[in-house]
Design a protein around this motif. Structure first.
Motif, PDB file in Angstrom:
ATOM      1  N   ALA A   1       1.152  -1.359  -0.017  1.00 24.56           N
ATOM      2  CA  ALA A   1      -0.053   0.129   0.101  1.00 24.56           C
ATOM      3  C   ALA A   1       0.699   0.939  -0.179  1.00 24.56           C
ATOM      4  CB  ALA A   1      -0.494  -0.255   1.333  1.00 24.56           C
ATOM      5  N   TYR A   2      -0.017   2.345  -0.772  1.00 22.37           N
ATOM      6  CA  TYR A   2       1.629   3.811  -1.091  1.00 22.37           C
ATOM      7  C   TYR A   2       0.785   4.809   0.360  1.00 22.37           C
ATOM      8  CZ  TYR A   2       4.120   0.269  -4.028  1.00 22.37           C
ATOM      9  OH  TYR A   2       4.049  -0.727  -5.509  1.00 22.37           O
ATOM     10  N   PHE A   3       1.160   5.576   0.428  1.00 24.71           N
ATOM     11  CA  PHE A   3       1.147   6.602   1.239  1.00 24.71           C
ATOM     12  C   PHE A   3       0.906   7.559   0.230  1.00 24.71           C
ATOM     13  CE2 PHE A   3       3.648   3.713   4.532  1.00 24.71           C
ATOM     14  CZ  PHE A   3       2.140   3.982   5.183  1.00 24.71           C
ATOM     15  N   PRO A   4       0.027   8.588   0.568  1.00 25.10           N
ATOM     16  CA  PRO A   4      -0.025   9.836  -0.246  1.00 25.10           C
ATOM     17  C   PRO A   4       1.095  11.305   0.038  1.00 25.10           C
ATOM     18  CG  PRO A   4      -1.349  10.388   1.242  1.00 25.10           C
ATOM     19  CD  PRO A   4      -0.894   8.883   1.368  1.00 25.10           C
ATOM     20  N   GLU A   5       2.275  10.575   1.146  1.00 27.27           N
ATOM     21  CA  GLU A   5       3.600  12.084   1.089  1.00 27.27           C
ATOM     22  C   GLU A   5       4.726  11.017   0.274  1.00 27.27           C
ATOM     23  OE1 GLU A   5       1.789  11.566   5.462  1.00 27.27           O
ATOM     24  OE2 GLU A   5       1.160  10.254   3.783  1.00 27.27           O
ATOM     25  N   GLY A   6       4.355   9.685  -0.341  1.00 25.85           N
ATOM     26  CA  GLY A   6       4.959   8.948  -1.113  1.00 25.85           C
ATOM     27  C   GLY A   6       5.859   7.968   0.370  1.00 25.85           C
ATOM     28  N   GLY A   7       6.243   6.612   0.309  1.00 29.32           N
ATOM     29  CA  GLY A   7       6.780   5.812   0.609  1.00 29.32           C
ATOM     30  C   GLY A   7       5.835   3.917   0.856  1.00 29.32           C
ATOM     31  N   SER A   8       6.076   3.080   1.098  1.00 29.15           N
ATOM     32  CA  SER A   8       4.522   2.379   1.274  1.00 29.15           C
ATOM     33  C   SER A   8       5.185   1.628   2.392  1.00 29.15           C
ATOM     34  CB  SER A   8       4.919   1.405  -0.027  1.00 29.15           C
ATOM     35  OG  SER A   8       6.299   0.876  -0.606  1.00 29.15           O
ATOM     36  N   ILE A   9       4.007   0.639   2.316  1.00 28.43           N
ATOM     37  CA  ILE A   9       3.863  -0.512   3.734  1.00 28.43           C
ATOM     38  C   ILE A   9       3.966  -2.037   2.908  1.00 28.43           C
ATOM     39  CG2 ILE A   9       1.614  -0.204   3.886  1.00 28.43           C
ATOM     40  CD1 ILE A   9       1.784  -0.684   7.022  1.00 28.43           C
TER      41      ILE A   9
END
Length: 489
Positions: free
Chosen positions: A420-428
């Motif tokens: 899953a991808y975050f709106p600020e950038g980055g993922s989990i």
């Protein structure tokens, strides 16, 4: 042929049967393509924006399958055992899909709340990156305060680096959500560009542009679907949003790319080209242009790989802040997921990042670098021991912390994991156990179990091992130095 009628029939068939319908469902924005014309048409500087606007309805999500099918609608829920529940505008009742053939769900109907700010980005050994605010770090655990999941406890052994989320990475524009703010040039057909389902659609000769206030260090990213033999032209740093003024113009096609310096008074000058065999033949490609005005340099990335660097031997040509897309006759273009940000001027060095080290390293904002051991973080300060001193460094003065790999661990990828991808950038990366309107629940060795806000993510990727195999196959045609001598289309 009425595509929506076909979808209604397929949807009814899916509801009558007990299993999901795996017929080829295509909800695309294809329009009849005009006969191809040779040559590249660039509207003159006198063209003005028509200001054409179309009303944009409620944002919808997009569900993609491994076979490249797409379906628009709204994500209702995901269950580990029950599958994915989807509401299509063409169906009266929800449709349930097994997750085994899913590729991606893009969550355009979800937006991060205002004030959702994070001070740091935490990089993990498996490649995940978590935005948040560091509460504390000791020899065992990092405690991270987040707007999307409360406080997360991350084992120190899973940490790889700590980076600030500063103004250098702030977003200047993200969209599109409609034609508001975009200038449609008059040089081509009256409806050369339109908006639909989160995308700008170009089907005939004409331009569309927007003043995004490009700074001296910038990143312009977008996804593109390109069909036809003529190139898509992208202008950056133009002094007019509705036509190519003084700017740099990238011509992007299915066989090559070329950068030109474009000037009203002096015309165009070629800065170089490179072949991109098989790159834009994918269903969708991710393009990024990074610019450093002081160095007079522009870098092109395709699907996160650097393809070409150009340096202008003359002075930098663009004093404006607009981006422009230009479609050619006989070409179908779909541009989506546009994101314009300030850039920090640095490149990720994967060889350095992945190298094993026995010590921690801190790089400061003034470019000083210290090696030693990061003892702890508390009250906004990092306690760092080096061979010559013990330092207490405010987090705002730290550019990056690279942690020792001597005792590191890494979460293993499971077949059912999602990313899953975050709106600020980055993922989990995690096991997604439940998703509904109230939020989602997931688990990972990186953080244990957690509950997330339903607005935490912009997209969710499924079947990661299968998608990696597809990517590896696609990459077999890639040659970043342009030495691929295959047929050029």
């Amino acid at each position: 042929m009425n595509i929506r009628a076909i979808i209604r029939d397929l949807t009814l068939l899916a509801l009558l049967s007990a299993t999901p319908a795996w017929a080829r469902i295509i909800v695309d924005d294809d329009a009849p393509e005009p006969a191809a014309e040779h040559g590249i048409h660039v509207p003159g500087p006198e063209d003005a924006g028509s200001g054409g606007k179309t009303p944009s309805g409620p944002l919808q999500d997009t569900l993609s399958f491994l076979n490249k099918d797409q379906l628009h609608g709204i994500l209702l829920g995901i269950g580990q055992d029950t599958g994915l529940r989807w509401q299509s505008p063409e169906a009266r009742d929800p449709i349930v899909f097994k997750t085994g053939q899913l590729s991606l769900v893009k969550l355009d109907s979800h937006k991060a709340p205002g004030g959702a700010n994070s001070g740091q980005r935490i990089g993990l050994t498996n490649g995940d990156e978590f935005p948040g605010n560091i509460v504390s770090l000791d020899d065992k655990t990092l405690l991270l305060d987040t707007w999307y999941a409360g406080r997360l406890s991350i084992p120190r052994a899973m940490l790889r680096r700590i980076m600030p989320l500063s103004d250098a990475a702030s977003t200047l524009y993200e969209g599109p959500t409609g034609l508001d703010g975009w200038s449609v040039g008059r040089g081509g057909a009256s409806r050369s560009w339109s908006f639909k389902d989160g995308s700008l659609i170009g089907t005939s000769y004409g331009t569309i542009g927007r003043d995004v206030k490009l700074p001296g260090l910038s990143s312009v990213q977008f996804d593109v679907v390109l069909r036809g033999n003529d190139p898509l032209s992208i202008g950056i740093y133009s002094d007019h949003p509705d036509s190519f003024g003084n700017c740099y113009m990238l011509m992007l096609s299915n066989g090559y790319t070329q950068l030109q310096r474009y000037s009203r008074g002096a015309g165009t000058s070629d800065l170089g080209s490179t072949q991109m065999q098989n790159i834009l033949r994918h269903e969708k490609s991710h393009i990024e242009l990074r610019t450093n005005k002081d160095k007079k340099s522009i870098w092109l990335f395709v699907d996160d790989k650097m393809v070409k660097e150009w340096t202008d031997p003359a002075g930098f040509n663009g004093d404006g802040g607009s981006i422009i897309f230009s479609c050619q006759p006989g070409t179908f273009v779909k541009v989506s997921n546009i994101k314009v940000t300030k850039w920090n001027g640095k490149f990720d060095d994967s060889s350095t990042q992945d190298a094993r080290t026995d010590t921690d390293a801190v790089q400061l904002a003034n470019e000083d670098k210290v090696t030693g051991h990061l003892e702890s973080i508390q009250d906004g300060k990092a306690k760092f021991s080096s061979d010559y001193a013990e330092l207490n460094i405010p987090l705002e003065r730290i550019e990056e912390v690279d942690l020792s790999t001597a005792h590191s661990d890494q979460a293993k990828l499971a077949p059912s994991d999602v990313r899953a991808y975050f709106p600020e950038g980055g993922s989990i990366t995690m096991q997604l156990t439940e998703w509904d309107a109230k939020g989602c629940k997931g688990s990972s060795p990186n953080f244990g179990s957690a509950s997330f806000s339903p607005d935490a993510f912009t997209k969710i990727m499924f079947n990661l091992p299968a998608q990696q195999e597809i990517q590896d196959t696609d990459d077999s045609g890639f040659d970043s130095d342009g030495s691929d001598q295959g047929d050029r289309e």
